[in-house]
Write an enzyme that holds these catalytic residues in place. Structure first.
Site, PDB file in Angstrom:
ATOM      1  N   THR A 124      -1.129  53.391   2.641  1.00 43.36           N
ATOM      2  CA  THR A 124      -1.780  53.904   1.435  1.00 43.36           C
ATOM      3  C   THR A 124      -3.233  54.266   1.698  1.00 43.36           C
ATOM      4  O   THR A 124      -3.735  55.289   1.212  1.00 43.36           O
ATOM      5  CB  THR A 124      -1.721  52.850   0.312  1.00 43.36           C
ATOM      6  N   THR A 125      -3.929  53.451   2.474  1.00 38.14           N
ATOM      7  CA  THR A 125      -5.342  53.666   2.756  1.00 38.14           C
ATOM      8  C   THR A 125      -5.582  54.968   3.512  1.00 38.14           C
ATOM      9  O   THR A 125      -6.690  55.509   3.498  1.00 38.14           O
ATOM     10  CB  THR A 125      -5.903  52.458   3.546  1.00 38.14           C
TER      11      THR A 125
ATOM     12  N   TYR B 237       6.786  54.151  -9.032  1.00 39.42           N
ATOM     13  CA  TYR B 237       6.984  55.019 -10.187  1.00 39.42           C
ATOM     14  C   TYR B 237       8.360  54.844 -10.835  1.00 39.42           C
ATOM     15  O   TYR B 237       8.468  54.743 -12.044  1.00 39.42           O
ATOM     16  CB  TYR B 237       6.757  56.497  -9.822  1.00 39.42           C
TER      17      TYR B 237
ATOM     18  N   TYR C 230       6.630  45.918   1.893  1.00 33.55           N
ATOM     19  CA  TYR C 230       5.281  46.028   1.340  1.00 33.55           C
ATOM     20  C   TYR C 230       5.364  45.923  -0.172  1.00 33.55           C
ATOM     21  O   TYR C 230       5.910  46.803  -0.830  1.00 33.55           O
ATOM     22  CB  TYR C 230       4.653  47.346   1.781  1.00 33.55           C
TER      23      TYR C 230
ATOM     24  N   ARG D 163       0.137  49.311  -7.447  1.00 28.93           N
ATOM     25  CA  ARG D 163       0.363  50.721  -7.142  1.00 28.93           C
ATOM     26  C   ARG D 163       1.789  51.171  -7.470  1.00 28.93           C
ATOM     27  O   ARG D 163       2.005  52.328  -7.807  1.00 28.93           O
ATOM     28  CB  ARG D 163       0.074  51.002  -5.667  1.00 28.93           C
TER      29      ARG D 163
END
Length: 294
Positions: free
Chosen positions: A46-47, A109, A135, A140
């Site tokens: 993600t980073t 989502y 993860y 998020r």
């Protein structure tokens, strides 16, 4: 999976001022991690702002990191998504010879049930050519992968070897640790509670603050794993303010500001992210200079 014990860092994707991928800066960042005691590198998490990268840019990032690393540290590749079939297609088509494991985020989502999360990772586990790090990052994804689901997956699939646990909930982390299989690793995905997770039985961290201050953070993790509690907490509290600051206005905007201060890269992020404001930039600059003077 001894390669996953200690401090991993979730590498950023540095951009030039024109928003193109800055491969020279990425090489500098990789070397900075290696030179300062990091144990392994995570690519396209993600980073890395991977959601904003094109397919060709992702390939460029992978090649750049692999070439810069030159086999010095173990590499983990982020391969996840909310379309199970698409994740499987990537697992079947990509060459993973340079990587020791994949990091796969819980579907975002869609907000699947616990059974849906289980079936997603069951499908991935049966197809993955590499060990899998689950993860969990509810902030998020919109859903929390509960300890019972993690334990079920860990016990049923040998290819699922670890979890990056980033719920920010120490009680949940302790429940993960309490009933996990002996060879399953619980890795912190939350920099602020990394040390207490390690002392409770965790195996280390995949960090953001660690790539900005790799020497100090990796030493804290090392001391924690060695049960040198007082020395470890001294480093934890020395870094605690910075941990808050780098996430205050979004990740990776904060850590990219640190890299700009260190002269490793620009602080450029892609929309919808924006740079930290001047007030936070000044605080990060002051902290970085003070820490490096000690």
């Amino acid at each position: 999976m001894q390669a996953l014990i200690g401090t991993g860092v979730a590498l950023v994707t540095p951009f030039k001022k024109d928003f193109s991928v800055d491969t020279e800066a990425l090489v500098k960042i990789v070397n900075y991690q290696i030179d300062n005691g990091i144990d392994y590198l995570v690519v396209l998490g993600t980073t890395a702002e991977s959601a904003t990268l094109t397919k060709s840019e992702k390939e460029l990032v992978i090649r750049t990191v692999v070439d810069a690393n030159r086999g010095r540290l173990p590499l983990v590749l982020g391969v996840g998504g909310n379309n199970t079939n698409e994740v499987i297609e990537e697992l079947q088509s990509r060459d993973f010879s340079d990587f020791v494991a994949i990091l796969s985020v819980s579907p975002y989502y869609n907000k699947p049930t616990q059974e849906g999360i289980y079936q997603h990772f069951k499908a991935i586990a049966t197809m993955s050519p590499k060990p899998i790090i689950l993860y969990n990052v509810p902030g998020r994804t919109g859903s929390n992968m509960l300890p019972a689901t993690v334990h079920r997956l860990a016990k049923e699939f040998d290819s699922i070897v670890a979890i990056k646990e980033a719920a920010g909930d120490l009680v949940q982390a302790m429940k993960l640790l309490q009933n996990k299989p002996d060879n399953f690793l619980v890795i912190s995905g939350d920099d602020m509670i990394t040390l207490p997770m390690i002392l409770a039985g965790g195996s280390g961290v995949i960090s953001v603050i660690g790539e900005g201050f790799p020497k100090q953070f990796s030493q804290m993790v090392r001391l924690g794993l060695e049960r040198k509690v007082d020395q470890a907490y001294e480093l934890h509290y020395a870094l605690a303010d910075a941990i808050d600051m780098i996430f205050e206005q979004g990740n990776p905007a904060g850590i990219k500001e640190v890299f700009k201060i260190l002269g490793l890269s620009e602080n450029t992020v892609r929309l919808p992210l924006v740079n930290v404001n001047q007030g936070l930039a000044d605080k990060l600059c002051e902290f970085t200079k003070t820490l490096n003077e000690k």
